[in-house]
Scaffold this motif. Structure first.
Motif, short mmCIF file in Angstrom:
data_model
loop_
_atom_site.label_atom_id
_atom_site.label_comp_id
_atom_site.label_asym_id
_atom_site.label_seq_id
_atom_site.Cartn_x
_atom_site.Cartn_y
_atom_site.Cartn_z
N ASN A 45 0.83 -1.21 0.00
CA ASN A 45 0.00 0.00 0.00
C ASN A 45 0.86 1.26 0.00
N LEU A 46 1.92 1.25 0.78
CA LEU A 46 2.82 2.39 0.85
C LEU A 46 3.53 2.61 -0.49
N MET A 47 3.99 1.54 -1.11
CA MET A 47 4.66 1.65 -2.42
C MET A 47 3.68 2.14 -3.49
N ALA A 48 2.43 1.68 -3.43
CA ALA A 48 1.43 2.13 -4.40
C ALA A 48 1.17 3.63 -4.27
N LEU A 49 1.10 4.11 -3.05
CA LEU A 49 0.90 5.55 -2.84
C LEU A 49 2.09 6.33 -3.38
N ARG A 50 3.29 5.89 -3.08
CA ARG A 50 4.49 6.58 -3.58
C ARG A 50 4.51 6.60 -5.11
N HIS A 51 4.12 5.50 -5.73
CA HIS A 51 4.10 5.41 -7.19
C HIS A 51 3.06 6.39 -7.77
N THR A 52 1.90 6.45 -7.14
CA THR A 52 0.85 7.36 -7.59
C THR A 52 1.28 8.81 -7.46
N ILE A 53 1.90 9.15 -6.34
CA ILE A 53 2.39 10.51 -6.14
C ILE A 53 3.42 10.86 -7.21
N ALA A 54 4.32 9.94 -7.49
CA ALA A 54 5.35 10.19 -8.51
C ALA A 54 4.71 10.41 -9.88
N GLN A 55 3.66 9.65 -10.18
CA GLN A 55 2.99 9.82 -11.47
C GLN A 55 2.26 11.16 -11.56
N LEU A 56 1.62 11.56 -10.47
CA LEU A 56 0.84 12.79 -10.49
C LEU A 56 1.68 14.05 -10.37
N TYR A 57 2.71 14.00 -9.51
CA TYR A 57 3.46 15.20 -9.18
C TYR A 57 4.91 15.16 -9.64
N GLY A 58 5.32 14.10 -10.28
CA GLY A 58 6.69 13.98 -10.72
C GLY A 58 7.58 13.50 -9.60
N ASP A 59 8.86 13.41 -9.86
CA ASP A 59 9.81 12.89 -8.88
C ASP A 59 9.84 13.70 -7.59
N ASP A 60 9.64 15.03 -7.68
CA ASP A 60 9.66 15.86 -6.49
C ASP A 60 8.52 15.50 -5.55
N GLY A 61 7.38 15.13 -6.09
CA GLY A 61 6.24 14.76 -5.27
C GLY A 61 6.46 13.49 -4.50
N SER A 62 7.28 12.61 -5.00
CA SER A 62 7.49 11.33 -4.31
C SER A 62 8.22 11.49 -2.99
N SER A 63 8.86 12.63 -2.76
CA SER A 63 9.53 12.86 -1.49
C SER A 63 8.60 13.42 -0.43
N LEU A 64 7.33 13.61 -0.80
CA LEU A 64 6.34 14.15 0.14
C LEU A 64 6.24 13.31 1.40
N LEU A 65 6.20 12.00 1.26
CA LEU A 65 6.08 11.13 2.42
C LEU A 65 7.32 11.18 3.29
N ASP A 66 8.47 11.34 2.68
CA ASP A 66 9.71 11.46 3.46
C ASP A 66 9.69 12.73 4.29
N ARG A 67 9.23 13.83 3.69
CA ARG A 67 9.14 15.09 4.42
C ARG A 67 8.12 14.99 5.55
N GLN A 68 7.00 14.30 5.29
CA GLN A 68 5.98 14.14 6.31
C GLN A 68 6.53 13.38 7.51
N LYS A 69 7.33 12.36 7.28
CA LYS A 69 7.89 11.56 8.35
C LYS A 69 8.83 12.41 9.21
N GLN A 70 9.60 13.30 8.57
CA GLN A 70 10.52 14.15 9.30
C GLN A 70 9.80 15.13 10.21
N ILE A 71 8.59 15.55 9.80
CA ILE A 71 7.81 16.51 10.57
C ILE A 71 7.31 15.88 11.86
N GLU A 72 6.92 14.59 11.79
CA GLU A 72 6.30 13.93 12.96
C GLU A 72 7.28 13.61 14.02
#
Length: 72
Positions: A45-72
């Motif tokens: 499920n996590l990999m599918a979300l990352r893949h979808t983000i990369a498709q929608l927002y490009g490679d920069d979008g795929s780091s969204l989850l990494d940034r979210q983890k750093q915030i928490e």
């Protein structure tokens, strides 16, 4: 800020929250039993979300989850 930008920011915020939830679920399953079906499913499920983000927002979008983890 236009409505299109607000929609994009709102979407990114929701995706970030969903990604953080999926990441927490995966980490919990992994800690419980790394070889379980639940851990594999959570990872998928996590990999599918990352893949979808990369498709929608490009490679920069795929780091969204990494940034979210750093915030928490």
């Amino acid at each position: 800020m236009g409505s299109e930008e607000q929609l994009d920011l709102g979407t990114m915020e929701r995706v970030g929250k969903q990604g953080a939830l999926l990441l927490r679920l995966y980490e919990a399953e992994l800690a419980s039993d790394p070889t379980s079906h639940a851990a594999a499913s959570s990872r998928s499920n996590l990999m599918a979300l990352r893949h979808t983000i990369a498709q929608l927002y490009g490679d920069d979008g795929s780091s969204l989850l990494d940034r979210q983890k750093q915030i928490e």
